[in-house]
Design a protein around this motif. Structure first.
Motif, PDB file in Angstrom:
ATOM      1  N   ILE A 109       0.844  -1.197   0.000  1.00 35.24           N
ATOM      2  CA  ILE A 109       0.000   0.000   0.000  1.00 35.24           C
ATOM      3  C   ILE A 109       0.879   1.246   0.000  1.00 35.24           C
ATOM      4  O   ILE A 109       1.834   1.343   0.774  1.00 35.24           O
ATOM      5  N   LEU A 110       0.535   2.206  -0.879  1.00 36.95           N
ATOM      6  CA  LEU A 110       1.230   3.486  -0.924  1.00 36.95           C
ATOM      7  C   LEU A 110       0.249   4.601  -0.567  1.00 36.95           C
ATOM      8  O   LEU A 110      -0.863   4.652  -1.099  1.00 36.95           O
ATOM      9  N   VAL A 111       0.687   5.492   0.316  1.00 35.08           N
ATOM     10  CA  VAL A 111      -0.112   6.636   0.754  1.00 35.08           C
ATOM     11  C   VAL A 111       0.662   7.897   0.387  1.00 35.08           C
ATOM     12  O   VAL A 111       1.779   8.101   0.860  1.00 35.08           O
ATOM     13  N   MET A 112       0.059   8.752  -0.459  1.00 43.03           N
ATOM     14  CA  MET A 112       0.768   9.915  -0.978  1.00 43.03           C
ATOM     15  C   MET A 112      -0.056  11.176  -0.763  1.00 43.03           C
ATOM     16  O   MET A 112      -1.208  11.250  -1.199  1.00 43.03           O
ATOM     17  N   ASP A 113       0.535  12.155  -0.102  1.00 44.13           N
ATOM     18  CA  ASP A 113      -0.160  13.400   0.217  1.00 44.13           C
ATOM     19  C   ASP A 113       0.325  14.495  -0.728  1.00 44.13           C
ATOM     20  O   ASP A 113       1.466  14.939  -0.634  1.00 44.13           O
ATOM     21  N   GLU A 114      -0.539  14.917  -1.640  1.00 44.92           N
ATOM     22  CA  GLU A 114      -0.222  15.970  -2.625  1.00 44.92           C
ATOM     23  C   GLU A 114       1.114  15.673  -3.331  1.00 44.92           C
ATOM     24  O   GLU A 114       2.054  16.466  -3.277  1.00 44.92           O
ATOM     25  N   PRO A 115       1.216  14.553  -4.033  1.00 45.85           N
ATOM     26  CA  PRO A 115       2.517  14.132  -4.581  1.00 45.85           C
ATOM     27  C   PRO A 115       3.082  15.028  -5.671  1.00 45.85           C
ATOM     28  O   PRO A 115       4.282  14.940  -5.961  1.00 45.85           O
ATOM     29  N   THR A 116       2.259  15.894  -6.294  1.00 55.20           N
ATOM     30  CA  THR A 116       2.783  16.742  -7.367  1.00 55.20           C
ATOM     31  C   THR A 116       2.827  18.217  -6.990  1.00 55.20           C
ATOM     32  O   THR A 116       3.075  19.063  -7.845  1.00 55.20           O
ATOM     33  N   VAL A 117       2.615  18.534  -5.722  1.00 57.92           N
ATOM     34  CA  VAL A 117       2.565  19.942  -5.315  1.00 57.92           C
ATOM     35  C   VAL A 117       3.908  20.621  -5.580  1.00 57.92           C
ATOM     36  O   VAL A 117       4.979  20.083  -5.310  1.00 57.92           O
ATOM     37  N   GLY A 118       3.856  21.808  -6.188  1.00 57.68           N
ATOM     38  CA  GLY A 118       5.052  22.598  -6.425  1.00 57.68           C
ATOM     39  C   GLY A 118       5.867  22.205  -7.632  1.00 57.68           C
ATOM     40  O   GLY A 118       6.925  22.803  -7.889  1.00 57.68           O
ATOM     41  N   LEU A 119       5.410  21.216  -8.412  1.00 58.31           N
ATOM     42  CA  LEU A 119       6.168  20.765  -9.580  1.00 58.31           C
ATOM     43  C   LEU A 119       5.718  21.509 -10.838  1.00 58.31           C
ATOM     44  O   LEU A 119       4.584  22.004 -10.920  1.00 58.31           O
ATOM     45  N   PRO A 153       4.838  21.662 -15.047  1.00 58.32           N
ATOM     46  CA  PRO A 153       3.978  20.758 -15.840  1.00 58.32           C
ATOM     47  C   PRO A 153       4.683  19.496 -16.319  1.00 58.32           C
ATOM     48  O   PRO A 153       4.080  18.408 -16.314  1.00 58.32           O
ATOM     49  N   ASN A 154       5.944  19.606 -16.763  1.00 53.59           N
ATOM     50  CA  ASN A 154       6.662  18.415 -17.217  1.00 53.59           C
ATOM     51  C   ASN A 154       6.893  17.434 -16.071  1.00 53.59           C
ATOM     52  O   ASN A 154       6.740  16.217 -16.234  1.00 53.59           O
ATOM     53  N   GLN A 155       7.275  17.964 -14.911  1.00 52.83           N
ATOM     54  CA  GLN A 155       7.508  17.113 -13.749  1.00 52.83           C
ATOM     55  C   GLN A 155       6.209  16.448 -13.297  1.00 52.83           C
ATOM     56  O   GLN A 155       6.208  15.278 -12.917  1.00 52.83           O
ATOM     57  N   ILE A 156       5.102  17.195 -13.358  1.00 53.18           N
ATOM     58  CA  ILE A 156       3.798  16.631 -12.980  1.00 53.18           C
ATOM     59  C   ILE A 156       3.455  15.446 -13.876  1.00 53.18           C
ATOM     60  O   ILE A 156       3.002  14.394 -13.406  1.00 53.18           O
ATOM     61  N   ALA A 157       3.675  15.601 -15.181  1.00 54.22           N
ATOM     62  CA  ALA A 157       3.381  14.509 -16.116  1.00 54.22           C
ATOM     63  C   ALA A 157       4.235  13.284 -15.801  1.00 54.22           C
ATOM     64  O   ALA A 157       3.746  12.142 -15.847  1.00 54.22           O
ATOM     65  N   GLU A 158       5.502  13.508 -15.459  1.00 58.52           N
ATOM     66  CA  GLU A 158       6.397  12.396 -15.133  1.00 58.52           C
ATOM     67  C   GLU A 158       5.940  11.681 -13.863  1.00 58.52           C
ATOM     68  O   GLU A 158       5.955  10.448 -13.786  1.00 58.52           O
ATOM     69  N   ILE A 159       5.541  12.455 -12.848  1.00 59.37           N
ATOM     70  CA  ILE A 159       5.106  11.854 -11.590  1.00 59.37           C
ATOM     71  C   ILE A 159       3.784  11.107 -11.785  1.00 59.37           C
ATOM     72  O   ILE A 159       3.573  10.036 -11.200  1.00 59.37           O
ATOM     73  N   ARG A 160       2.903  11.643 -12.618  1.00 60.41           N
ATOM     74  CA  ARG A 160       1.655  10.928 -12.921  1.00 60.41           C
ATOM     75  C   ARG A 160       1.950   9.563 -13.520  1.00 60.41           C
ATOM     76  O   ARG A 160       1.345   8.553 -13.144  1.00 60.41           O
ATOM     77  N   ASP A 161       2.872   9.523 -14.483  1.00 58.47           N
ATOM     78  CA  ASP A 161       3.230   8.254 -15.112  1.00 58.47           C
ATOM     79  C   ASP A 161       3.823   7.288 -14.084  1.00 58.47           C
ATOM     80  O   ASP A 161       3.555   6.083 -14.127  1.00 58.47           O
ATOM     81  N   LEU A 162       4.616   7.832 -13.172  1.00 61.79           N
ATOM     82  CA  LEU A 162       5.217   7.003 -12.129  1.00 61.79           C
ATOM     83  C   LEU A 162       4.145   6.409 -11.218  1.00 61.79           C
ATOM     84  O   LEU A 162       4.190   5.220 -10.881  1.00 61.79           O
ATOM     85  N   ILE A 163       3.174   7.218 -10.842  1.00 64.84           N
ATOM     86  CA  ILE A 163       2.089   6.730  -9.980  1.00 64.84           C
ATOM     87  C   ILE A 163       1.305   5.627 -10.687  1.00 64.84           C
ATOM     88  O   ILE A 163       0.958   4.597 -10.092  1.00 64.84           O
ATOM     89  N   LYS A 164       1.023   5.818 -11.961  1.00 64.01           N
ATOM     90  CA  LYS A 164       0.302   4.797 -12.728  1.00 64.01           C
ATOM     91  C   LYS A 164       1.098   3.498 -12.790  1.00 64.01           C
ATOM     92  O   LYS A 164       0.540   2.406 -12.672  1.00 64.01           O
ATOM     93  N   ALA A 165       2.421   3.621 -12.975  1.00 65.24           N
ATOM     94  CA  ALA A 165       3.266   2.430 -13.017  1.00 65.24           C
ATOM     95  C   ALA A 165       3.253   1.707 -11.680  1.00 65.24           C
ATOM     96  O   ALA A 165       3.143   0.473 -11.624  1.00 65.24           O
ATOM     97  N   LEU A 166       3.346   2.456 -10.591  1.00 66.50           N
ATOM     98  CA  LEU A 166       3.319   1.848  -9.266  1.00 66.50           C
ATOM     99  C   LEU A 166       1.964   1.219  -8.979  1.00 66.50           C
ATOM    100  O   LEU A 166       1.874   0.185  -8.310  1.00 66.50           O
TER     101      LEU A 166
END
Length: 217
Positions: A153-163, A165-178
């Motif tokens: 189980i992964l619990v993430m609080d505002e994982p893209t805050v302060g990033l 647009p490119n970084q947000i897209a990368e983190i979204r892809d990472l979350i989907k992979a996980l």
């Protein structure tokens, strides 16, 4: 994997979380959506045993947050909103430190470190100190520490805050992979963020659940 029953939290006279109940099944990516101050962070802190509720309870991976908080903590990876890192430590040094804190056997640390570095895209910065990294790469280090012990189980609080647009897209892809391997709950106050990442949404406002359903709903 996550069962929340009548969860409430008072801060003095302020009721931050008001009688929440919801379930999250194995393999789901669930967005915890609501405005700032809605009670999202407080709820996640309770689920990760960072603080106790005033009433109600939760069962995480079969462990009650009151009766076996160590069992809960063993089975979760937690990325807090602040993502507090030791900036003076090297990336590899820090992840090895976390691995030891998570009681990973010494003979398995190398394997888990390689996995975390690879899936979080840290290969180009393993020689650097965390303080030298951009905010996006620091966030990736935060993700790596959540998964290095292979929690279900992964619990993430505002994982893209302060990033950006490119970084947000990368983190979204990472979350989907996980999410292909883990059960994920993440909080956000941005609707598009949850729509782009999650299978299901729980909307919270003023400590209460206002609605929940699939992203299509």
């Amino acid at each position: 994997m996550i069962e929340v029953k009548n969860l409430s939290k008072h801060y003095g006279e302020t009721l931050a979380v008001d009688d929440l109940s919801f379930d999250i099944a194995k393999g789901e990516i669930v967005g915890f959506l609501g405005p700032n101050g809605a009670g999202k962070t407080t709820t996640l802190k309770i689920l990760t045993c960072y603080m106790p509720p005033s009433s109600g309870t939760a069962v995480i991976a079969g462990f009650d947050i009151f009766e076996n908080s160590i069992g809960v903590r063993t089975n979760i990876g937690y990325l807090p909103e602040s993502n507090s890192l030791y900036l003076e430590m090297g990336v590899v040094e820090y992840l090895k430190f976390i691995a030891r804190m998570r009681n990973i056997p010494a003979e398995n640390i190398g394997k888990r470190l390689k996995y975390a570095v690879e899936i979080c895209g840290l290969g180009d910065v393993t020689h650097k100190d965390i303080g030298e990294l951009s905010k996006g790469f620091r966030q990736r280090v935060g993700f790596a520490q959540t998964i290095i012990h292979d929690p279900p189980i992964l619990v993430m609080d505002e994982p893209t805050v302060g990033l950006d647009p490119n970084q947000i897209a990368e983190i979204r892809d990472l979350i989907k992979a996980l999410g292909k391997e883990k059960t994920v709950i993440l909080s956000s106050h941005i609707l598009s963020e949850v729509q782009a990442t999650c299978d299901r949404v729980i909307i919270i406002n003023k400590g209460k659940i206002a609605a929940q359903g699939t992203t299509a709903d």
